[in-house]
Design a protein around this motif. Structure first.
Motif, PDB file in Angstrom:
ATOM      1  N   LYS A  87       0.855  -1.178   0.000  1.00  0.00           N
ATOM      2  CA  LYS A  87       0.000   0.000   0.000  1.00  0.00           C
ATOM      3  C   LYS A  87       0.894   1.232   0.000  1.00  0.00           C
ATOM      4  N   VAL A  88       0.553   2.146  -0.841  1.00  0.00           N
ATOM      5  CA  VAL A  88       1.334   3.373  -0.954  1.00  0.00           C
ATOM      6  C   VAL A  88       0.667   4.448  -0.110  1.00  0.00           C
ATOM      7  N   LEU A  89       1.485   5.178   0.626  1.00  0.00           N
ATOM      8  CA  LEU A  89       0.954   6.274   1.446  1.00  0.00           C
ATOM      9  C   LEU A  89       0.622   7.462   0.553  1.00  0.00           C
ATOM     10  N   SER A  90      -0.462   8.105   0.893  1.00  0.00           N
ATOM     11  CA  SER A  90      -0.821   9.304   0.136  1.00  0.00           C
ATOM     12  C   SER A  90       0.110  10.443   0.546  1.00  0.00           C
ATOM     13  N   ALA A  91       0.055  11.511  -0.213  1.00  0.00           N
ATOM     14  CA  ALA A  91       0.907  12.673   0.073  1.00  0.00           C
ATOM     15  C   ALA A  91       0.573  13.247   1.454  1.00  0.00           C
ATOM     16  N   GLU A  92      -0.704  13.224   1.798  1.00  0.00           N
ATOM     17  CA  GLU A  92      -1.131  13.741   3.108  1.00  0.00           C
ATOM     18  C   GLU A  92      -0.524  12.909   4.245  1.00  0.00           C
ATOM     19  N   HIS A  93      -0.539  11.598   4.067  1.00  0.00           N
ATOM     20  CA  HIS A  93       0.012  10.723   5.101  1.00  0.00           C
ATOM     21  C   HIS A  93       1.540  10.835   5.166  1.00  0.00           C
ATOM     22  N   GLU A  94       2.191  11.012   4.020  1.00  0.00           N
ATOM     23  CA  GLU A  94       3.641  11.204   4.029  1.00  0.00           C
ATOM     24  C   GLU A  94       4.006  12.480   4.767  1.00  0.00           C
ATOM     25  N   GLU A  95       3.230  13.530   4.525  1.00  0.00           N
ATOM     26  CA  GLU A  95       3.471  14.801   5.227  1.00  0.00           C
ATOM     27  C   GLU A  95       3.263  14.625   6.727  1.00  0.00           C
ATOM     28  N   LEU A  96       2.236  13.886   7.115  1.00  0.00           N
ATOM     29  CA  LEU A  96       1.981  13.615   8.528  1.00  0.00           C
ATOM     30  C   LEU A  96       3.150  12.852   9.146  1.00  0.00           C
ATOM     31  N   ALA A  97       3.677  11.904   8.435  1.00  0.00           N
ATOM     32  CA  ALA A  97       4.812  11.131   8.942  1.00  0.00           C
ATOM     33  C   ALA A  97       6.042  12.015   9.099  1.00  0.00           C
ATOM     34  N   ARG A  98       6.258  12.922   8.146  1.00  0.00           N
ATOM     35  CA  ARG A  98       7.416  13.816   8.232  1.00  0.00           C
ATOM     36  C   ARG A  98       7.291  14.803   9.380  1.00  0.00           C
ATOM     37  N   THR A  99       6.119  15.392   9.545  1.00  0.00           N
ATOM     38  CA  THR A  99       5.966  16.442  10.562  1.00  0.00           C
ATOM     39  C   THR A  99       5.887  15.884  11.973  1.00  0.00           C
ATOM     40  N   THR A 100       5.297  14.730  12.130  1.00  0.00           N
ATOM     41  CA  THR A 100       5.148  14.176  13.480  1.00  0.00           C
ATOM     42  C   THR A 100       6.320  13.316  13.896  1.00  0.00           C
ATOM     43  N   GLY A 101       7.102  12.834  12.938  1.00  0.00           N
ATOM     44  CA  GLY A 101       8.214  11.958  13.274  1.00  0.00           C
ATOM     45  C   GLY A 101       7.773  10.518  13.491  1.00  0.00           C
ATOM     46  N   LEU A 102       6.520  10.235  13.156  1.00  0.00           N
ATOM     47  CA  LEU A 102       6.026   8.863  13.292  1.00  0.00           C
ATOM     48  C   LEU A 102       6.578   7.998  12.164  1.00  0.00           C
ATOM     49  N   SER A 103       6.640   6.731  12.445  1.00  0.00           N
ATOM     50  CA  SER A 103       7.086   5.771  11.444  1.00  0.00           C
ATOM     51  C   SER A 103       6.043   5.666  10.342  1.00  0.00           C
ATOM     52  N   GLY A 104       6.492   5.343   9.139  1.00  0.00           N
ATOM     53  CA  GLY A 104       5.567   5.154   8.030  1.00  0.00           C
ATOM     54  C   GLY A 104       4.599   4.020   8.295  1.00  0.00           C
ATOM     55  N   GLN A 105       5.038   3.013   9.019  1.00  0.00           N
ATOM     56  CA  GLN A 105       4.152   1.900   9.358  1.00  0.00           C
ATOM     57  C   GLN A 105       3.024   2.359  10.274  1.00  0.00           C
ATOM     58  N   VAL A 106       3.351   3.240  11.229  1.00  0.00           N
ATOM     59  CA  VAL A 106       2.330   3.738  12.158  1.00  0.00           C
ATOM     60  C   VAL A 106       1.323   4.593  11.403  1.00  0.00           C
ATOM     61  N   VAL A 107       1.807   5.441  10.515  1.00  0.00           N
ATOM     62  CA  VAL A 107       0.908   6.291   9.735  1.00  0.00           C
ATOM     63  C   VAL A 107       0.023   5.419   8.840  1.00  0.00           C
ATOM     64  N   ALA A 108       0.589   4.361   8.239  1.00  0.00           N
ATOM     65  CA  ALA A 108      -0.206   3.465   7.406  1.00  0.00           C
ATOM     66  C   ALA A 108      -1.270   2.771   8.244  1.00  0.00           C
ATOM     67  N   LEU A 109      -0.920   2.390   9.451  1.00  0.00           N
ATOM     68  CA  LEU A 109      -1.890   1.753  10.344  1.00  0.00           C
ATOM     69  C   LEU A 109      -2.999   2.731  10.696  1.00  0.00           C
ATOM     70  N   MET A 110      -2.622   3.967  10.965  1.00  0.00           N
ATOM     71  CA  MET A 110      -3.632   4.990  11.291  1.00  0.00           C
ATOM     72  C   MET A 110      -4.518   5.250  10.080  1.00  0.00           C
ATOM     73  N   ALA A 111      -3.937   5.277   8.905  1.00  0.00           N
ATOM     74  CA  ALA A 111      -4.710   5.543   7.688  1.00  0.00           C
ATOM     75  C   ALA A 111      -5.668   4.396   7.415  1.00  0.00           C
ATOM     76  N   ARG A 112      -5.235   3.193   7.652  1.00  0.00           N
ATOM     77  CA  ARG A 112      -6.099   2.043   7.434  1.00  0.00           C
ATOM     78  C   ARG A 112      -7.239   2.029   8.432  1.00  0.00           C
ATOM     79  N   GLY A 113      -6.950   2.395   9.671  1.00  0.00           N
ATOM     80  CA  GLY A 113      -7.968   2.393  10.717  1.00  0.00           C
ATOM     81  C   GLY A 113      -8.934   3.546  10.600  1.00  0.00           C
ATOM     82  N   SER A 114      -8.586   4.607   9.880  1.00  0.00           N
ATOM     83  CA  SER A 114      -9.463   5.775   9.806  1.00  0.00           C
ATOM     84  C   SER A 114     -10.675   5.536   8.917  1.00  0.00           C
ATOM     85  N   GLY A 115     -10.664   4.510   8.091  1.00  0.00           N
ATOM     86  CA  GLY A 115     -11.782   4.228   7.205  1.00  0.00           C
ATOM     87  C   GLY A 115     -12.903   3.463   7.878  1.00  0.00           C
TER      88      GLY A 115
END
Length: 128
Positions: A87-115
């Motif tokens: 699964k590819v992260l969207s630009a919004e999720h990539e920006e969230l990962a960069r600004t928060t310092g969270l791992s890409g895996q955590v952001v992907a998990l959050m993105a999957r759970g938000s639906g």
């Protein structure tokens, strides 16, 4: 000691001569045991070396076969992993990962759970 005719061995001579001196009998028996022990050692040495050579060759070939099976298994697993769709992260999720310092895996998990529309964390069907 007496001379034996050709074709006779010591055991035949010992068992057939009832009048043989007991010391000669004991010496003949001792010599027979020594000869037997010597022949047994020679046989064990010859056959033992051949058996150990066969065992080492067999274990070596089994090892090569096992390695080949292992390589085939690794290749199959590698192939399956490369074919797996990521699964590819969207630009919004990539920006969230960069600004928060969270791992890409955590952001992907959050993105999957938000639906999900179900806000409760338990597994039952009620929304309470």
């Amino acid at each position: 000691a007496t001379q034996l005719p050709p074709g006779y061995d010591e055991q035949v001579a010992v068992t057939t001569r009832a009048t043989m001196d007991p010391r000669d009998r004991a010496a003949a028996k001792e010599k027979k045991e020594q000869t037997k022990a010597l022949l047994d050692r020679a046989f064990d040495k010859l056959v033992g070396s051949q058996v150990s050579a066969l065992k080492s060759a067999q274990s070596k070939s089994l090892t090569e076969e096992d390695e080949e099976k292992y390589r085939a298994t690794l290749a199959a697993e590698r192939e399956a992993a490369t074919k797996k769709k990521r699964k590819v992260l969207s630009a919004e999720h990539e920006e969230l990962a960069r600004t928060t310092g969270l791992s890409g895996q955590v952001v992907a998990l959050m993105a999957r759970g938000s639906g999900d529309d179900d806000d409760d964390d338990d597994d039952d069907d009620d929304d309470v």
